[in-house]
Design an enzyme around this catalytic site. Sequence first.
Site, PDB file in Angstrom:
ATOM      1  N   HIS A  17       0.861  -1.192   0.000  1.00  0.00           N
ATOM      2  CA  HIS A  17       0.000   0.000   0.000  1.00  0.00           C
ATOM      3  C   HIS A  17       0.889   1.231   0.000  1.00  0.00           C
ATOM      4  CE1 HIS A  17      -3.626   2.325   1.921  1.00  0.00           C
ATOM      5  NE2 HIS A  17      -2.929   3.087   1.102  1.00  0.00           N
ATOM      6  N   HIS A 140     -10.361   1.050   2.146  1.00  0.00           N
ATOM      7  CA  HIS A 140     -10.152   2.060   3.187  1.00  0.00           C
ATOM      8  C   HIS A 140     -11.362   1.965   4.102  1.00  0.00           C
ATOM      9  CE1 HIS A 140      -8.714   6.107   4.695  1.00  0.00           C
ATOM     10  NE2 HIS A 140      -9.908   5.976   5.261  1.00  0.00           N
ATOM     11  N   LEU A 223      -4.663   9.415   7.857  1.00  0.00           N
ATOM     12  CA  LEU A 223      -5.994   8.806   7.945  1.00  0.00           C
ATOM     13  C   LEU A 223      -5.889   7.344   7.547  1.00  0.00           C
ATOM     14  CD1 LEU A 223      -8.205  11.647   6.431  1.00  0.00           C
ATOM     15  CD2 LEU A 223      -8.198  10.857   8.803  1.00  0.00           C
ATOM     16  N   ASP A 251       1.492   2.732   3.503  1.00  0.00           N
ATOM     17  CA  ASP A 251       0.617   3.871   3.234  1.00  0.00           C
ATOM     18  C   ASP A 251       1.436   5.156   3.166  1.00  0.00           C
ATOM     19  OD1 ASP A 251      -1.707   5.282   2.670  1.00  0.00           O
ATOM     20  OD2 ASP A 251      -2.365   5.410   4.757  1.00  0.00           O
TER      21      ASP A 251
END
Length: 348
Positions: A17, A140, A223, A251
């Site tokens: 990711h 997500h 987030l 991420d």
Amino acid sequence: MTAQPQVLKIRRPDDWHIHLRDDDMLKTVVPYTSEFYGRAIVMPNLVPPVTTVAAAIAYRQRIMDAVPAGHDFTPLMTCYLTDSLDPAELERGFNEGVFTAAKLYPANATTNSSHGVTSTDAIMPVLERMEKLGMPLLVHGEVTHAEIDIFDREARFIDTVMEPLRQRLPGLKVVFEHITTKDAAEYVRDGNELLAATITPQHLMFNRNHMLVGGIRPHLYCLPVLKRNIHQQALRELVASGFSRAFLGTDSAPHARHRKEASCGCAGCFNAPTALGSYATVFEEMNALQHFEAFCSLNGPRFYGLPVNESYVELVREETTVVDSIALPNDSLVPFLAGETVRWTMKR
């Protein structure tokens, strides 16, 4: 007492990711990933988002053009799901080896997600096609209703979206991305072989106190947002247990410094330069270094049905100070752990 290891040699890892952005930002950040990782699942939330095979092929080429000579790196492309996406386009991309997976962003959940999905019902024909193809759905996992507290959005998503979806499409392969809560850790742990999770270094190393006590630290703001320490501990215990359906997904999400250090700052940690050493530190703190290689390099390929990388990388126990910033053409990037001393360093 057992002697501390001085070198960690693992199969070349993959990042399941990552955000590589585009243009000058892309050219700046790609080498930090391509130097040490064999593959990366590239997020499609560009402006406009990657929703067609042609757009994914073009983006993949821009990424490859930014990979320095001598780096052995393969970007794995994803399709951004929208309410209007044609299932046939998704299937064609998957069958042609362009799309590895598809990404579900609830509309407005995170950066550049305004085109996201309003409800799973709206894309059910696409999800049914993915189930049939065996194509992974990357999620997500947060609801976006204004009345739901931001710290509760992941747990609420499990109950109201994820579990009903998996009941309706029991053959769908799902990656619950960047999990941040005890609820999600337990949900994935108790799930079947078709459910996996990625976990970021920041959610393993930090909790919301680190971001908010003694001054606000915008470079820890991402987030899903960092949660309280009981959730951080649950994530640490999950990876330390050697659980085989959790794997590395940084991420890594770069934003120029002026967009992070602002009155309304952007969400995302640029952790690509420091992630592997950060993960190693966590596994060592948890006395679980025996599971480090599987988390970084084996669990992800197994879930995706891909071969593991043939080459190896090494981390050495060597205290290094992380640079304060990385130059962009008209600004700078602040890496995760900027200015801090880290214990594990990648061997070049």
